[in-house]
Motif scaffolding. Structure first.
Motif, PDB file in Angstrom:
ATOM      1  N   GLN A  54     -78.456 -21.302  13.784  1.00 56.80           N
ATOM      2  CA  GLN A  54     -78.903 -21.713  15.180  1.00 56.80           C
ATOM      3  C   GLN A  54     -77.144 -22.083  15.737  1.00 56.80           C
ATOM      4  OE1 GLN A  54     -81.500 -24.551  16.929  1.00 56.80           O
ATOM      5  NE2 GLN A  54     -81.135 -25.773  15.853  1.00 56.80           N
ATOM      6  N   PHE A  55     -76.546 -21.921  16.498  1.00 53.44           N
ATOM      7  CA  PHE A  55     -75.935 -22.284  17.083  1.00 53.44           C
ATOM      8  C   PHE A  55     -75.584 -24.209  16.841  1.00 53.44           C
ATOM      9  CE2 PHE A  55     -72.395 -23.462  20.210  1.00 53.44           C
ATOM     10  CZ  PHE A  55     -71.248 -23.304  19.897  1.00 53.44           C
ATOM     11  N   LYS A  56     -74.596 -24.018  15.839  1.00 56.78           N
ATOM     12  CA  LYS A  56     -75.298 -26.034  15.611  1.00 56.78           C
ATOM     13  C   LYS A  56     -73.922 -26.670  14.572  1.00 56.78           C
ATOM     14  CE  LYS A  56     -78.187 -25.616  11.700  1.00 56.78           C
ATOM     15  NZ  LYS A  56     -78.674 -26.263  11.060  1.00 56.78           N
ATOM     16  N   GLN A  57     -73.213 -27.578  15.093  1.00 55.47           N
ATOM     17  CA  GLN A  57     -72.440 -27.884  14.546  1.00 55.47           C
ATOM     18  C   GLN A  57     -73.076 -28.838  13.187  1.00 55.47           C
ATOM     19  OE1 GLN A  57     -70.164 -30.905  17.169  1.00 55.47           O
ATOM     20  NE2 GLN A  57     -68.480 -30.194  15.832  1.00 55.47           N
ATOM     21  N   CYS A  58     -71.954 -27.811  11.699  1.00 58.17           N
ATOM     22  CA  CYS A  58     -72.562 -28.905  10.987  1.00 58.17           C
ATOM     23  C   CYS A  58     -71.503 -29.163   9.387  1.00 58.17           C
ATOM     24  CB  CYS A  58     -73.972 -27.078  10.538  1.00 58.17           C
ATOM     25  SG  CYS A  58     -75.044 -27.241  10.511  1.00 58.17           S
ATOM     26  N   ASP A  59     -71.536 -29.997   9.170  1.00 62.78           N
ATOM     27  CA  ASP A  59     -70.731 -30.113   7.645  1.00 62.78           C
ATOM     28  C   ASP A  59     -70.164 -29.070   6.192  1.00 62.78           C
ATOM     29  OD1 ASP A  59     -68.710 -32.157   9.170  1.00 62.78           O
ATOM     30  OD2 ASP A  59     -70.450 -33.452   9.003  1.00 62.78           O
ATOM     31  N   TYR A  60     -69.517 -28.860   5.969  1.00 66.44           N
ATOM     32  CA  TYR A  60     -69.379 -28.660   4.347  1.00 66.44           C
ATOM     33  C   TYR A  60     -70.098 -27.170   4.477  1.00 66.44           C
ATOM     34  CZ  TYR A  60     -69.459 -33.432   2.848  1.00 66.44           C
ATOM     35  OH  TYR A  60     -69.144 -35.116   2.757  1.00 66.44           O
ATOM     36  N   LEU A  61     -68.857 -26.791   5.611  1.00 63.15           N
ATOM     37  CA  LEU A  61     -69.178 -24.929   5.286  1.00 63.15           C
ATOM     38  C   LEU A  61     -68.804 -24.273   4.458  1.00 63.15           C
ATOM     39  CD1 LEU A  61     -69.623 -24.827   9.606  1.00 63.15           C
ATOM     40  CD2 LEU A  61     -71.373 -24.563   8.116  1.00 63.15           C
ATOM     41  N   TRP A  62     -67.589 -24.831   4.336  1.00 60.54           N
ATOM     42  CA  TRP A  62     -66.466 -24.341   3.251  1.00 60.54           C
ATOM     43  C   TRP A  62     -67.203 -24.154   2.428  1.00 60.54           C
ATOM     44  CZ3 TRP A  62     -65.237 -28.742   5.485  1.00 60.54           C
ATOM     45  CH2 TRP A  62     -65.823 -29.967   5.185  1.00 60.54           C
ATOM     46  N   GLU A  63     -68.886 -24.430   1.314  1.00 63.11           N
ATOM     47  CA  GLU A  63     -69.901 -24.114   0.317  1.00 63.11           C
ATOM     48  C   GLU A  63     -69.971 -23.715   0.170  1.00 63.11           C
ATOM     49  OE1 GLU A  63     -72.249 -27.939   0.209  1.00 63.11           O
ATOM     50  OE2 GLU A  63     -70.220 -28.956  -0.527  1.00 63.11           O
TER      51      GLU A  63
END
Length: 190
Positions: A54-63
Motif C-alpha cells: 500500500q501507499f506508505k512512507q518507509c525507510d531503507y527502500l534502497w535495499e
C-alpha cells in the motif's frame, strides 16, 4: 522540458555487461510540480520487484529495487532525496549538505510533497509539489537514479556517475538542470 534518457550502470559494476534489462527516466517541470517517470524494460524478468503493498512512507527502500530522485536548488548545498519503490512505498529525505545530517535513516520530510505516485506494469511515475519544499521557481539540479536488485547483486544506475564509487549523493551526478521561466509582459501585453 526533458526527454527520456537511459540510466547507466556504474562503470565498476561487476554485472553491467551481463544485464538484460534497461531503465529510462524522464523529468519535467509543470507549474510548481516536478514530474518524474521511470520506465523499465526487463524481458527476461531479471529484476526482483518488491511485492505490491500500500501507499506508505518507509525507510531503507534502497535495499531493494528502488527509483530515486535527487533535487537540488542551484547555488545551494541542500538537497532532497525521493525514494520510490514499485511496492508503492516511498520516502522523502532532506539534507543540508552532502549526506548531512549523517543519520540512518536520514531526516524525513514531513510535509506531504508527494502528490501523485503510480506504478503501472514496469513504469513508475510521481509528482512532487515543489512549493511545499520551498523550491518553486528555482533552477533545479536533478539526479535520476535506480537501485536494481537482481539475483546477482544490487546494481546502481544513474544518468551520470561522477566518481569511482556508486554514490548518488555526489552532486556531480545531478546532471539534469530544470527551471521554469515565467514570461513577463508589460502593461501593453508585450
Amino acid at each position: 522540458m526533458s526527454y527520456w534518457q537511459p540510466l547507466r550502470p556504474h562503470p565498476l559494476s561487476h554485472h553491467a555487461a551481463q544485464k538484460t534489462y534497461s531503465v529510462h527516466a524522464h523529468a519535467s517541470l509543470v507549474d510548481t510540480r516536478l514530474i518524474v517517470c521511470f520506465e523499465v524494460h526487463d524481458p527476461v524478468h531479471e529484476i526482483f520487484w518488491p511485492a505490491p503493498d500500500q501507499f506508505k512512507q518507509c525507510d531503507y527502500l534502497w535495499e531493494n529495487t528502488c527509483f530515486e530522485v535527487f533535487i537540488n536548488p542551484s547555488a545551494h548545498t541542500r538537497y532532497f532525496e525521493l525514494n520510490l519503490s514499485p511496492s508503492l512505498a516511498w520516502n522523502l529525505y532532506q539534507f543540508s549538505d552532502y549526506r548531512t545530517p549523517n543519520t540512518m535513516p536520514p531526516q524525513r520530510v514531513h510535509e506531504l510533497a508527494l502528490t501523485k505516485f503510480e506504478v503501472s506494469g514496469q513504469t513508475i511515475s510521481a509528482e512532487i509539489d515543489l512549493a511545499t519544499l520551498n523550491l518553486a521557481k528555482q533552477t533545479l539540479n536533478i539526479g535520476l537514479t535506480a537501485v536494481i536488485k537482481t539475483q546477482h547483486s544490487l546494481e546502481y544506475l544513474a544518468l551520470s556517475h561522477s566518481i569511482d564509487q556508486a554514490d548518488f549523493h555526489h552532486s556531480g551526478g545531478w546532471t539534469l538542470s530544470l527551471s521554469l521561466h515565467e514570461e513577463f509582459h508589460d502593461s501593453h501585453g508585450q
